[in-house]
Design a protein around this motif. Structure first.
Motif, PDB file in Angstrom:
ATOM      1  N   UNK A  23       0.830  -1.200   0.000  1.00 31.56           N
ATOM      2  CA  UNK A  23       0.000   0.000   0.000  1.00 31.56           C
ATOM      3  C   UNK A  23       0.870   1.259   0.000  1.00 31.56           C
ATOM      4  N   UNK A  24       2.002   1.216   0.739  1.00 34.26           N
ATOM      5  CA  UNK A  24       2.927   2.356   0.756  1.00 34.26           C
ATOM      6  C   UNK A  24       3.538   2.596  -0.617  1.00 34.26           C
ATOM      7  N   UNK A  25       3.849   1.516  -1.348  1.00 38.46           N
ATOM      8  CA  UNK A  25       4.411   1.654  -2.697  1.00 38.46           C
ATOM      9  C   UNK A  25       3.399   2.330  -3.627  1.00 38.46           C
ATOM     10  N   UNK A  26       2.145   1.870  -3.565  1.00 35.62           N
ATOM     11  CA  UNK A  26       1.103   2.457  -4.418  1.00 35.62           C
ATOM     12  C   UNK A  26       0.863   3.924  -4.073  1.00 35.62           C
ATOM     13  N   UNK A  27       0.813   4.217  -2.754  1.00 39.82           N
ATOM     14  CA  UNK A  27       0.573   5.592  -2.331  1.00 39.82           C
ATOM     15  C   UNK A  27       1.718   6.513  -2.746  1.00 39.82           C
ATOM     16  N   UNK A  28       2.966   6.048  -2.559  1.00 41.91           N
ATOM     17  CA  UNK A  28       4.115   6.867  -2.944  1.00 41.91           C
ATOM     18  C   UNK A  28       4.160   7.118  -4.442  1.00 41.91           C
ATOM     19  N   UNK A  30       1.534   7.004  -6.611  1.00 39.98           N
ATOM     20  CA  UNK A  30       0.388   7.814  -7.037  1.00 39.98           C
ATOM     21  C   UNK A  30       0.549   9.276  -6.642  1.00 39.98           C
ATOM     22  N   UNK A  31       1.066   9.500  -5.392  1.00 42.56           N
ATOM     23  CA  UNK A  31       1.198  10.869  -4.895  1.00 42.56           C
ATOM     24  C   UNK A  31       2.533  11.492  -5.279  1.00 42.56           C
ATOM     25  N   UNK A  32       3.435  10.693  -5.905  1.00 45.29           N
ATOM     26  CA  UNK A  32       4.759  11.161  -6.313  1.00 45.29           C
ATOM     27  C   UNK A  32       5.551  11.689  -5.108  1.00 45.29           C
ATOM     28  N   UNK A  34       8.518  11.432  -2.057  1.00 41.28           N
ATOM     29  CA  UNK A  34       9.887  10.891  -1.951  1.00 41.28           C
ATOM     30  C   UNK A  34       9.855   9.508  -1.315  1.00 41.28           C
ATOM     31  N   UNK A  35      10.874   8.716  -1.628  1.00 42.66           N
ATOM     32  CA  UNK A  35      10.963   7.385  -1.026  1.00 42.66           C
ATOM     33  C   UNK A  35      11.048   7.486   0.493  1.00 42.66           C
ATOM     34  N   UNK A  36      10.345   6.601   1.181  1.00 44.88           N
ATOM     35  CA  UNK A  36      10.370   6.570   2.641  1.00 44.88           C
ATOM     36  C   UNK A  36       9.241   7.335   3.275  1.00 44.88           C
ATOM     37  N   UNK A  37       8.618   8.261   2.546  1.00 45.42           N
ATOM     38  CA  UNK A  37       7.556   9.086   3.140  1.00 45.42           C
ATOM     39  C   UNK A  37       6.302   8.258   3.377  1.00 45.42           C
ATOM     40  N   UNK A  38       5.884   7.501   2.362  1.00 49.20           N
ATOM     41  CA  UNK A  38       4.668   6.691   2.500  1.00 49.20           C
ATOM     42  C   UNK A  38       4.838   5.592   3.564  1.00 49.20           C
ATOM     43  N   UNK A  39       5.954   4.807   3.584  1.00 53.38           N
ATOM     44  CA  UNK A  39       6.127   3.831   4.667  1.00 53.38           C
ATOM     45  C   UNK A  39       6.155   4.466   6.047  1.00 53.38           C
ATOM     46  N   UNK A  40       6.789   5.636   6.144  1.00 50.60           N
ATOM     47  CA  UNK A  40       6.835   6.315   7.440  1.00 50.60           C
ATOM     48  C   UNK A  40       5.430   6.704   7.894  1.00 50.60           C
TER      49      UNK A  40
END
Length: 500
Positions: A23-28, A30-32, A34-40
């Protein structure tokens, strides 16, 4: 460590982290971001919850999974162009997660240390109070009287100190609670209750009667002994015991003499002991605690009886619940007989005893003939009713010390202790005839039930439990092959050929 990882709580958090990773990969993407923001963003909450509510090794494992999820995004994000930036943001996200877990870990460790310190201070305070009380009591005992008045005052003070020995009372109650909690059966719990009550109340006699709500009667859980003949026998229908059961209040003899409500009841019950206390848990009556030959003039005796009766009631209720759960786990829910697993355990014990003491064991194994037809013709309720009635007949015909179990769907098995092959054959024949000659009535219809039986004796020829049951099963199927509704076995001195 293995027990921690077996906990459902750990696997719930681990599954949540694994599911949030894609889900973090898809969100990052789609929302463009930076890496690490969605998992955080997604993994911060489960990581904190795991750190707060799980054992240390579990929440650090969850944290490691969350960190791996931060770096796993690098492998699946296809919209990235700068590798350095990718690693930088992922490392920062992982560092934030580890930092939060580390802070929580340090805070929980500090909190546990504070709690341990408080516990140690509490134990030390109780010990000092107890030692101070002993020294104070000794000083009063050894002090010489100056005058007659001073002597009387010293005696009164000494008596009061002995009556209100709070540190000793606290330690006594702590010991009673520990001893009660370690006894899970009434056979060991009731003697513990009596012995601790005698020691705490300093009384000569103590009895516990348990309340049977089904028959509304009091029962002594201990076996009758000759020395108990002079003890008080409470009557649940009259006297002081009946009043205590109805009102759920402690009655002490000196109070009853002064209470106009109890004077008439006391006249009907002239042999009332010094105190009768109800054992209750909430609104449920567990039994009665009967105390005799105790110092009723002590200012703390009433309060102490009240405290002890509540502790004892909880201990007995816990024992009853433990026994009920144990029974439910060891018995078949439909027939009330032992289940397959419990039967195997008991059979192992019996064969070991037979090997050690050269005792005789025999097995009777049976299977209801054409049982499927009862379900097909009359429905599964009829089949269940047949199983319950067959179990009832087994319990009626088999000896009291026999181990009877429902072995399978419609299979029943029983172990006869100190019964030879010929005796087992006779009992199996009695079972067969009883089933054949006692039609089962279900909803106005007569169900004709028969069964086939296999019989064998231990060590003739079986040498272990597996062979013991297997041979009985072989003869059971020989009985079915030979026409059903019959008993087949093998005499110990004959060759291995079934005889009916």
């Amino acid at each position: 460590m293995r027990n921690y990882y077996a906990a459902i709580q750990f696997w719930s958090y681990a599954l949540l982290v694994v599911c949030l990773c894609p889900l973090a990969v898809l969100l990052g993407t789609y929302m463009d971001w930076p890496l690490g923001a969605a998992p955080l963003l997604l993994l911060t909450l489960p990581t904190i919850l795991a750190a707060v509510s799980s054992p240390r090794i579990c929440y650090w494992t969850i944290t490691v999974l969350a960190v791996c999820a931060c770096f796993a995004e690098i492998l699946f994000r296809t919209d990235l162009s700068e590798v350095n930036t990718t690693y930088l943001f992922s490392i920062l996200s992982a560092a934030v997660l580890v930092g939060m877990t580390l802070l929580i870990d340090l805070y929980i460790g500090k909190l546990r240390g504070t709690i341990s310190q408080f516990d140690a201070q509490n134990d030390e305070l109780v010990r000092r109070l107890y030692e101070s009380q002993k020294e104070s009591t000794s000083s009063f005992d050894n002090k010489d009287s100056v005058s007659e008045t001073e002597s009387d005052e010293t005696s009164d003070t000494d008596s009061a100190e002995k009556d209100v020995n709070y540190p000793l009372l606290l330690l006594t109650l702590q010991d009673i609670g520990r001893r009660i909690s370690t006894n899970q059966s009434n056979e060991s719990l009731i003697p513990t209750v009596i012995s601790t009550a005698k020691a705490s109340l300093q009384c000569e006699h103590c009895q516990v009667y348990l309340w049977d709500s089904k028959v509304r009667a009091l029962k002594n859980p201990l076996p009758a002994r000759s020395r108990d003949k002079l003890d008080y026998r409470p009557d649940s229908n009259q006297g002081v015991a009946a009043w205590v059961i109805e009102n759920r209040q402690i009655v002490m003899r000196n109070d009853a003499d002064q209470d106009y409500r109890l004077k008439r009841i006391l006249e009907e019950d002239p042999h009332m002991p010094d105190a009768i206390a109800p054992l209750t848990v909430g609104s449920e009556l567990i039994g009665l605690l009967i105390i005799d030959k105790v110092d009723l003039d002590s200012p703390t005796i009433g309060r102490l009886i009240y405290i002890l009766s509540n502790i004892y009631a909880l201990g007995i209720k816990n024992s009853q619940l433990f026994k009920r759960i144990e029974e439910m786990a060891s018995r078949d829910g439909l027939t009330g007989l032992f289940n397959h697993a419990t039967f195997q355990e008991k059979l192992q014990q019996l064969t070991k005893t037979a090997d050690a003491q050269s005792t005789t064991l025999s097995i009777i194994m049976s299977d209801i003939d054409h049982f499927k037809s009862f379900n097909d013709t009359f429905g599964h309720q009829a089949g269940d009713f047949v199983l319950k009635e067959v179990a009832r007949i087994w319990k009626t015909v088999m000896p009291e010390n026999a181990i009877v179990a429902r072995y399978g769907g419609e299979e029943f098995i029983g172990v006869l202790i100190d019964h030879e092959y010929s005796q087992a054959m006779q009992i199996a024949e009695d079972l067969r005839e009883t089933l054949e000659n006692c039609p089962i009535l279900f909803e106005g219809q007569q169900l004709q039930v028969t069964a086939s039986f296999g019989v064998t004796e231990y060590k003739h020829p079986a040498s272990n439990t597996n062979e013991f049951v297997r041979i009985a099963d072989e003869y059971l199927y020989k009985a079915k092959e030979n026409g059903r509704n019959r008993v087949v076995g093998m005499a110990p001195n004959s060759t291995r050929k079934p005889s009916s």
